[in-house]
Design a protein around this motif. Sequence first.
Motif, PDB file in Angstrom:
ATOM      1  N   THR A 352       0.840  -1.195   0.000  1.00  0.00           N
ATOM      2  CA  THR A 352       0.000   0.000   0.000  1.00  0.00           C
ATOM      3  C   THR A 352       0.876   1.245   0.000  1.00  0.00           C
ATOM      4  OG1 THR A 352      -0.065   0.183   2.414  1.00  0.00           O
ATOM      5  CG2 THR A 352      -1.702  -1.257   1.374  1.00  0.00           C
ATOM      6  N   ARG A 353       0.237   2.417  -0.069  1.00  0.00           N
ATOM      7  CA  ARG A 353       1.002   3.673   0.000  1.00  0.00           C
ATOM      8  C   ARG A 353       1.692   3.829   1.349  1.00  0.00           C
ATOM      9  NH1 ARG A 353       0.733   7.899  -3.343  1.00  0.00           N
ATOM     10  NH2 ARG A 353       2.589   8.347  -2.131  1.00  0.00           N
ATOM     11  N   GLU A 356       4.947   0.799   1.157  1.00  0.00           N
ATOM     12  CA  GLU A 356       5.349   0.629  -0.234  1.00  0.00           C
ATOM     13  C   GLU A 356       6.358  -0.500  -0.409  1.00  0.00           C
ATOM     14  OE1 GLU A 356       6.785   4.264  -1.882  1.00  0.00           O
ATOM     15  OE2 GLU A 356       4.902   5.345  -1.555  1.00  0.00           O
ATOM     16  N   TYR A 519       2.712   4.937  -6.684  1.00  0.00           N
ATOM     17  CA  TYR A 519       3.418   5.560  -5.568  1.00  0.00           C
ATOM     18  C   TYR A 519       3.792   7.021  -5.865  1.00  0.00           C
ATOM     19  CZ  TYR A 519       4.003   0.754  -3.799  1.00  0.00           C
ATOM     20  OH  TYR A 519       3.798  -0.532  -3.341  1.00  0.00           O
TER      21      TYR A 519
END
Length: 537
Positions: A352-353, A356, A519
């Motif tokens: 996920t953000r 990363e 990203y």
Amino acid sequence: MRNFTFLSVIIAGSFLMFSFKSAKTDKLKNEIPEFENVASSNVFSFGTITAEEINSFFKKYPKLKMYQKDVEELYKKKEYNLIWYDDKNVSEFGALLYHKVKRLGEQGIKAEMPYNELVDDVFNENVSNKLPKTDTELLLSNMYVFYASNVYSGVDAQTLKKIGWFLPAKTVSYDRILDSLMQDPDRLNKDENLLFSQYYKLQDVLKRYRNIEKKGLWKKIDIDADTYKELRPFDSGTIVKQIRERLFVVGDLKEDSKNQIYDEEMMAAVLKYKKRYGLKLNYTFTKEQIDQMNEPISKRIRTIMLNMERCRWIPTELANASEYVMVNIPSFRLIYLKNGKYDLVSDVFVGTRMTETVIFSGKIDRIVFSPYWYVPASIIQNELKLKIAEDKNYLADHNMEWNGGHVRQKPGPQNSLGLVKFMFPNPNDIYLHDTPAKSLFDFEKRIFSHGCINVREAKQLAIEMLKDDPDWPIDKINNAMSGEKETTCMLKRKIPIYIGYFTAWVNDDGEIGFYPDVYDRDPSLDKLLYSDSVTMN
């Protein structure tokens, strides 16, 4: 065609003579209208230059100071012989290189060399007040380092680490590159020993997209955002004609029939387009997808340029490797290459953000079947403790247990790592693994993990990796993946793995894929490269 040949003869201890002939320059000569006016002599007469003269030059031209170390090293390797003169004139190769510098835009580069107007004067016959020979010689050496650093190196290694790119650093020898280019100037156009092959594929597409922009073929698709409904097969209208035209312009359709009906021919083109953009493969066209098509072509061109830059960072040995795994984060795709061919291609999902997936490389040294999952301390602290407090049976219900002060999930089909994982030692504790959450692969934007890479075809990847190992037949792999107990297979040959980040990629058929910048790395790279027109090194 013959390569350049060098015959050296020492004369009076002060000059080195070279004979210099090549039919290879003919091709490049045709690209330069003014070529015949630059240098006509075939005999090189190299004088010498001193370290003091080099030092004085950089004091005189301080904006070139960034290249001083590389220029000094170049002349040390050349034993301080002049490089750019053919008798009394600048050599033909110097003119060829100047021509490439003037067309840096074709390489996706907007950098501008300091004192470029003085370089222009060197090759301008109408300028009578020429620079001293020493200044011209060193100016052209700076021009070469400027060109080589921008085209063959790109952003320096220290900056790459700052922006989170931890793939192996590319080593560049400007001296060796210069020798290879002078022996075969055609390498100025293409040399896969200097640049990753993907670079040249992107360069070809860049030219094509700039032509589309120049000819005004990238036309907006008109929709009414308030009344638009999903476009489906056999719908009709002006919008169908406009989408058809775009599909033809970008190459997904071979011909534009101008038909306003969403027919079977257009259906096939839509699937081709969606595959290139990493979209779910169906025949409907949503408003969001129309909005995507309406993004300006300048954005597509910029994306291509950014990914050409990323290709400059890739060691060219990668393309020549016989076996490796490559994961491209934006495309959510894994490729296993063996014996120079794609042995397996699989969908993946990544971090996920907030967590990363890191861009780096390693070597897969073992495969673990029916693995335990040792829950990271961060997950225990941020997630598990609360759930255990709310439900005392939480661990047992999820096939988990305490183990030496840590929590681990037992092997089994519901284990978070699935039934197999691929290990490659790294400080980020990242690895490839199977997953029980197969439904997540149905999403277009697949950023769900805590940083590890979840592989859809994990079992098949293990089978392919062990195909040549007689100790691991398929029956043994199936048994090891029964979920009953953890079993480790140490690979007899470690397999390189590269985790990269490319938002544009051209396949072997010349078709370009554009992928989501999950990203948000493109804007930061764009700012680094193109915030102003200066060199990147």
